[in-house]
Design a protein around this motif. Structure first.
Motif, PDB file in Angstrom:
ATOM      1  N   LEU A 128      63.422 -11.896  -7.118  1.00  0.00           N
ATOM      2  CA  LEU A 128      62.308 -12.304  -7.976  1.00  0.00           C
ATOM      3  C   LEU A 128      62.384 -13.782  -8.345  1.00  0.00           C
ATOM      4  CD1 LEU A 128      62.051  -9.185 -10.338  1.00  0.00           C
ATOM      5  CD2 LEU A 128      60.653  -9.750  -8.338  1.00  0.00           C
ATOM      6  N   LEU A 129      63.603 -14.318  -8.395  1.00  0.00           N
ATOM      7  CA  LEU A 129      63.752 -15.745  -8.698  1.00  0.00           C
ATOM      8  C   LEU A 129      63.177 -16.625  -7.595  1.00  0.00           C
ATOM      9  CD1 LEU A 129      67.330 -15.946 -10.300  1.00  0.00           C
ATOM     10  CD2 LEU A 129      65.126 -16.426 -11.410  1.00  0.00           C
ATOM     11  N   HIS A 130      63.100 -16.080  -6.380  1.00  0.00           N
ATOM     12  CA  HIS A 130      62.567 -16.848  -5.251  1.00  0.00           C
ATOM     13  C   HIS A 130      61.089 -16.564  -5.003  1.00  0.00           C
ATOM     14  CE1 HIS A 130      66.872 -17.442  -4.474  1.00  0.00           C
ATOM     15  NE2 HIS A 130      66.514 -18.476  -3.729  1.00  0.00           N
ATOM     16  N   LEU A 131      60.450 -15.896  -5.948  1.00  0.00           N
ATOM     17  CA  LEU A 131      59.013 -15.668  -5.890  1.00  0.00           C
ATOM     18  C   LEU A 131      58.356 -16.381  -7.054  1.00  0.00           C
ATOM     19  CD1 LEU A 131      59.094 -11.850  -5.097  1.00  0.00           C
ATOM     20  CD2 LEU A 131      58.082 -13.571  -3.606  1.00  0.00           C
ATOM     21  N   GLN A 132      57.081 -16.657  -6.934  1.00  0.00           N
ATOM     22  CA  GLN A 132      56.382 -17.318  -8.024  1.00  0.00           C
ATOM     23  C   GLN A 132      54.904 -16.934  -8.010  1.00  0.00           C
ATOM     24  OE1 GLN A 132      56.017 -21.661  -7.359  1.00  0.00           O
ATOM     25  NE2 GLN A 132      57.141 -21.321  -5.443  1.00  0.00           N
ATOM     26  N   GLY A 133      54.244 -17.213  -9.127  1.00  0.00           N
ATOM     27  CA  GLY A 133      52.814 -16.975  -9.232  1.00  0.00           C
ATOM     28  C   GLY A 133      52.447 -15.506  -9.121  1.00  0.00           C
ATOM     29  N   GLN A 135      52.393 -13.576  -6.544  1.00  0.00           N
ATOM     30  CA  GLN A 135      53.315 -12.792  -5.711  1.00  0.00           C
ATOM     31  C   GLN A 135      54.494 -12.304  -6.550  1.00  0.00           C
ATOM     32  OE1 GLN A 135      52.090 -12.191  -2.990  1.00  0.00           O
ATOM     33  NE2 GLN A 135      50.918 -13.904  -2.206  1.00  0.00           N
ATOM     34  N   TRP A 136      54.958 -13.159  -7.455  1.00  0.00           N
ATOM     35  CA  TRP A 136      56.051 -12.752  -8.357  1.00  0.00           C
ATOM     36  C   TRP A 136      55.591 -11.623  -9.273  1.00  0.00           C
ATOM     37  CZ3 TRP A 136      55.886 -12.806 -13.695  1.00  0.00           C
ATOM     38  CH2 TRP A 136      57.071 -12.455 -14.339  1.00  0.00           C
ATOM     39  N   LEU A 137      54.391 -11.742  -9.795  1.00  0.00           N
ATOM     40  CA  LEU A 137      53.888 -10.732 -10.730  1.00  0.00           C
ATOM     41  C   LEU A 137      53.705  -9.383 -10.041  1.00  0.00           C
ATOM     42  CD1 LEU A 137      52.889  -9.892 -13.477  1.00  0.00           C
ATOM     43  CD2 LEU A 137      50.651 -10.878 -12.933  1.00  0.00           C
ATOM     44  N   VAL A 138      53.121  -9.379  -8.852  1.00  0.00           N
ATOM     45  CA  VAL A 138      52.937  -8.122  -8.128  1.00  0.00           C
ATOM     46  C   VAL A 138      54.293  -7.499  -7.800  1.00  0.00           C
ATOM     47  CG1 VAL A 138      52.081  -7.064  -5.999  1.00  0.00           C
ATOM     48  CG2 VAL A 138      50.706  -8.796  -7.162  1.00  0.00           C
ATOM     49  N   SER A 139      55.232  -8.298  -7.317  1.00  0.00           N
ATOM     50  CA  SER A 139      56.558  -7.779  -6.971  1.00  0.00           C
ATOM     51  C   SER A 139      57.288  -7.266  -8.206  1.00  0.00           C
ATOM     52  CB  SER A 139      57.386  -8.877  -6.288  1.00  0.00           C
ATOM     53  OG  SER A 139      56.740  -9.334  -5.119  1.00  0.00           O
ATOM     54  N   SER A 140      57.153  -7.960  -9.318  1.00  0.00           N
ATOM     55  CA  SER A 140      57.769  -7.507 -10.562  1.00  0.00           C
ATOM     56  C   SER A 140      57.168  -6.186 -11.018  1.00  0.00           C
ATOM     57  CB  SER A 140      57.580  -8.566 -11.656  1.00  0.00           C
ATOM     58  OG  SER A 140      58.219  -9.781 -11.302  1.00  0.00           O
ATOM     59  N   LEU A 141      55.871  -6.022 -10.815  1.00  0.00           N
ATOM     60  CA  LEU A 141      55.221  -4.746 -11.160  1.00  0.00           C
ATOM     61  C   LEU A 141      55.758  -3.608 -10.300  1.00  0.00           C
ATOM     62  CD1 LEU A 141      51.392  -5.303 -11.806  1.00  0.00           C
ATOM     63  CD2 LEU A 141      53.074  -4.296 -13.342  1.00  0.00           C
ATOM     64  N   LEU A 142      55.971  -3.879  -9.014  1.00  0.00           N
ATOM     65  CA  LEU A 142      56.481  -2.838  -8.125  1.00  0.00           C
ATOM     66  C   LEU A 142      57.856  -2.369  -8.588  1.00  0.00           C
ATOM     67  CD1 LEU A 142      55.467  -4.209  -4.600  1.00  0.00           C
ATOM     68  CD2 LEU A 142      54.188  -2.703  -6.123  1.00  0.00           C
ATOM     69  N   SER A 258      49.907 -10.410   2.314  1.00  0.00           N
ATOM     70  CA  SER A 258      50.356 -11.625   1.639  1.00  0.00           C
ATOM     71  C   SER A 258      51.588 -11.350   0.793  1.00  0.00           C
ATOM     72  CB  SER A 258      49.228 -12.195   0.775  1.00  0.00           C
ATOM     73  OG  SER A 258      48.856 -11.282  -0.242  1.00  0.00           O
ATOM     74  N   VAL A 259      51.625 -10.185   0.140  1.00  0.00           N
ATOM     75  CA  VAL A 259      52.796  -9.819  -0.665  1.00  0.00           C
ATOM     76  C   VAL A 259      53.975  -9.495   0.244  1.00  0.00           C
ATOM     77  CG1 VAL A 259      53.666  -8.276  -2.470  1.00  0.00           C
ATOM     78  CG2 VAL A 259      51.248  -8.926  -2.449  1.00  0.00           C
ATOM     79  N   GLN A 260      53.717  -8.794   1.334  1.00  0.00           N
ATOM     80  CA  GLN A 260      54.792  -8.446   2.262  1.00  0.00           C
ATOM     81  C   GLN A 260      55.473  -9.691   2.822  1.00  0.00           C
ATOM     82  OE1 GLN A 260      52.422  -6.117   4.924  1.00  0.00           O
ATOM     83  NE2 GLN A 260      52.776  -4.188   3.871  1.00  0.00           N
ATOM     84  N   LYS A 261      54.665 -10.680   3.215  1.00  0.00           N
ATOM     85  CA  LYS A 261      55.231 -11.916   3.750  1.00  0.00           C
ATOM     86  C   LYS A 261      56.015 -12.667   2.683  1.00  0.00           C
ATOM     87  CE  LYS A 261      51.615 -12.576   7.258  1.00  0.00           C
ATOM     88  NZ  LYS A 261      50.452 -13.413   7.685  1.00  0.00           N
ATOM     89  N   PRO A 275      67.121  -4.978   5.008  1.00  0.00           N
ATOM     90  CA  PRO A 275      65.676  -5.027   5.271  1.00  0.00           C
ATOM     91  C   PRO A 275      64.931  -4.964   3.940  1.00  0.00           C
ATOM     92  CG  PRO A 275      66.761  -3.378   6.652  1.00  0.00           C
ATOM     93  CD  PRO A 275      67.771  -3.821   5.644  1.00  0.00           C
ATOM     94  N   CYS A 276      64.086  -5.907   3.682  1.00  0.00           N
ATOM     95  CA  CYS A 276      63.477  -6.018   2.358  1.00  0.00           C
ATOM     96  C   CYS A 276      61.953  -6.074   2.482  1.00  0.00           C
ATOM     97  CB  CYS A 276      63.999  -7.261   1.635  1.00  0.00           C
ATOM     98  SG  CYS A 276      63.755  -7.190  -0.141  1.00  0.00           S
ATOM     99  N   THR A 277      61.308  -5.056   1.966  1.00  0.00           N
ATOM    100  CA  THR A 277      59.850  -4.977   1.915  1.00  0.00           C
ATOM    101  C   THR A 277      59.445  -4.670   0.479  1.00  0.00           C
ATOM    102  OG1 THR A 277      59.754  -2.587   2.296  1.00  0.00           O
ATOM    103  CG2 THR A 277      59.837  -4.017   4.257  1.00  0.00           C
ATOM    104  N   PRO A 278      58.168  -4.790   0.137  1.00  0.00           N
ATOM    105  CA  PRO A 278      57.743  -4.420  -1.219  1.00  0.00           C
ATOM    106  C   PRO A 278      58.110  -2.986  -1.582  1.00  0.00           C
ATOM    107  CG  PRO A 278      56.033  -5.705  -0.158  1.00  0.00           C
ATOM    108  CD  PRO A 278      57.070  -5.449   0.889  1.00  0.00           C
ATOM    109  N   HIS A 279      58.114  -2.069  -0.613  1.00  0.00           N
ATOM    110  CA  HIS A 279      58.426  -0.672  -0.921  1.00  0.00           C
ATOM    111  C   HIS A 279      59.879  -0.494  -1.346  1.00  0.00           C
ATOM    112  CE1 HIS A 279      56.748   3.348  -0.940  1.00  0.00           C
ATOM    113  NE2 HIS A 279      57.856   3.818  -0.396  1.00  0.00           N
ATOM    114  N   VAL A 280      60.751  -1.407  -0.926  1.00  0.00           N
ATOM    115  CA  VAL A 280      62.151  -1.345  -1.341  1.00  0.00           C
ATOM    116  C   VAL A 280      62.258  -1.486  -2.864  1.00  0.00           C
ATOM    117  CG1 VAL A 280      64.337  -2.616  -1.241  1.00  0.00           C
ATOM    118  CG2 VAL A 280      63.098  -2.096   0.857  1.00  0.00           C
ATOM    119  N   LEU A 281      61.336  -2.225  -3.469  1.00  0.00           N
ATOM    120  CA  LEU A 281      61.352  -2.385  -4.921  1.00  0.00           C
ATOM    121  C   LEU A 281      61.044  -1.065  -5.622  1.00  0.00           C
ATOM    122  CD1 LEU A 281      59.552  -5.847  -5.085  1.00  0.00           C
ATOM    123  CD2 LEU A 281      61.976  -5.375  -5.521  1.00  0.00           C
ATOM    124  N   ARG A 282      60.204  -0.249  -5.026  1.00  0.00           N
ATOM    125  CA  ARG A 282      59.929   1.094  -5.574  1.00  0.00           C
ATOM    126  C   ARG A 282      61.183   1.966  -5.482  1.00  0.00           C
ATOM    127  NH1 ARG A 282      55.999   5.334  -6.225  1.00  0.00           N
ATOM    128  NH2 ARG A 282      56.438   7.183  -4.961  1.00  0.00           N
TER     129      ARG A 282
END
Length: 332
Positions: A128-133, A135-142, A258-261, A275-282
């Motif tokens: 999450l530290l390497h994300l921003q804006g 994309q960070w918010l969506v990933s944090s929500l996941l 866009s979030v996946q990338k 292997p890291c995808t948005p679903h890994v956060l779930r």
């Protein structure tokens, strides 16, 4: 005396082509646009594979030959193979209206049971530290809610409950609604995101647009709902696009790609080798809740799992090491 002119015979409407009939049937049954695209594509591949022969002329051996081709020559996964089978059987049952006594002969691919990839809390923090804006918010929500990526991107303003600290997930997997937690740390960023979305919505209204897509003909039932603020997406796209079904120009939600990338790039920058995808956060959300001592039934409800056995797969990391066993090598 001249004879009266004979009026031309009325044009006989042509029946829709097979793939168009498939699209129409899918829409009648209210399947998603993604399912429509996938089923039409698999039906087209099936027909081309058999030299453009009509499916009425084909049978169980032909379906099996196509699925075998996918598995052996194309090396597709079991889930992809089963999706192709589902599309073909839908074509026969729902469009061609054929009784298929040979359906039982078509074997489904057996999906291997895999353990989910789970990040440690340190890895999540680094990611999450390497994300921003946004994309960070969506990933944090996941990670903070356990939502799937499309559930987060389809979140509407009316389903955000700041006072109750909860989010309502509408039409999740299996077309089910559920309630999940709204992290305290995301309340302020989420309010700011919604204010940016409101500004975009006002801009669309000024341009004579601003109507969002509504499910199940709600736009007809509630005439003003499509332009109402409460029905807008929390994460709207930066650009407007044309609806592939209705042809109406409107603003959809952000694209999941866009979030996946962004997550993949952040994982590389953070030095995460898994292997890291948005679903890994779930997956990480569920595992970390169980590690914190929350009841598995509570986690099941937050994730929206139909069966608790699906949730139990996350218990594989609750003990340190392989099932909490002390290796005999460490006793030497």
């Amino acid at each position: 005396m001249d004879a009266f002119p004979v009026p031309p015979a009325p044009a006989v409407p042509q029946p829709p082509k097979l793939l168009e009939s498939l699209r129409q049937r899918i829409r009648v049954l209210h399947y998603s646009i993604r399912t429509e695209q996938a089923y039409v594509d698999w039906a087209r591949r099936f027909i081309l594979f058999h030299g453009k022969r009509h499916p009425r002329e084909l049978g169980a051996p032909d379906v099996t030959a196509f699925l075998t081709h996918l598995a052996v020559e194309r090396n597709v996964s079991a889930s992809t193979q089963n999706q192709a089978k589902a599309a073909i059987l839908f074509l026969y049952k729902e469009v061609l209206q054929q009784d298929l006594p040979w359906l039982d002969e078509v074997v489904s691919a057996r999906k291997p049971r895999r353990l989910p990839v789970v990040l440690t809390q340190r890895e999540v923090r680094e990611l999450l530290l390497h994300l921003q804006g946004t994309q960070w918010l969506v990933s944090s929500l996941l990670y903070g809610t356990g939502m799937r990526i499309l559930e987060a991107l389809r979140l509407r303003v009316k389903d955000v409950e700041f006072e109750r600290r909860e989010l309502i997930v509408r039409e999740g997997k299996g077309n089910k609604d559920r309630v999940t937690v709204l992290p305290e740390n995301l309340i302020a960023p989420l309010r700011e995101q919604m204010e940016r979305a409101r500004m975009l919505h006002r801009k669309d209204l000024d341009a004579g647009l601003g109507a969002v897509w509504l499910p199940d003909a709600l736009a007809v039932k509630y005439a003003n709902a499509a332009t109402a603020w409460g029905w807008q997406y929390v994460f709207p796209s930066a650009v407007r696009s044309v609806d592939p079904r209705s042809g109406v120009e409107r603003r959809h939600h952000m694209l999941e790609q866009s979030v996946q990338k962004a997550v993949a790039l952040a994982a590389r920058r953070a030095g995460i080798d898994k292997p890291c995808t948005p679903h890994v956060l779930r997956h990480s959300f569920a595992t970390h809740l169980l590690q914190a001592g929350y009841d598995i039934r509570t986690v099941q409800e937050l994730l929206g799992h139909k069966d608790v056995s699906t949730t139990m797969i996350y218990t594989h990391v609750l003990n340190k090491g392989g099932r909490g066993v002390l290796s005999p090598l460490d006793a030497l």
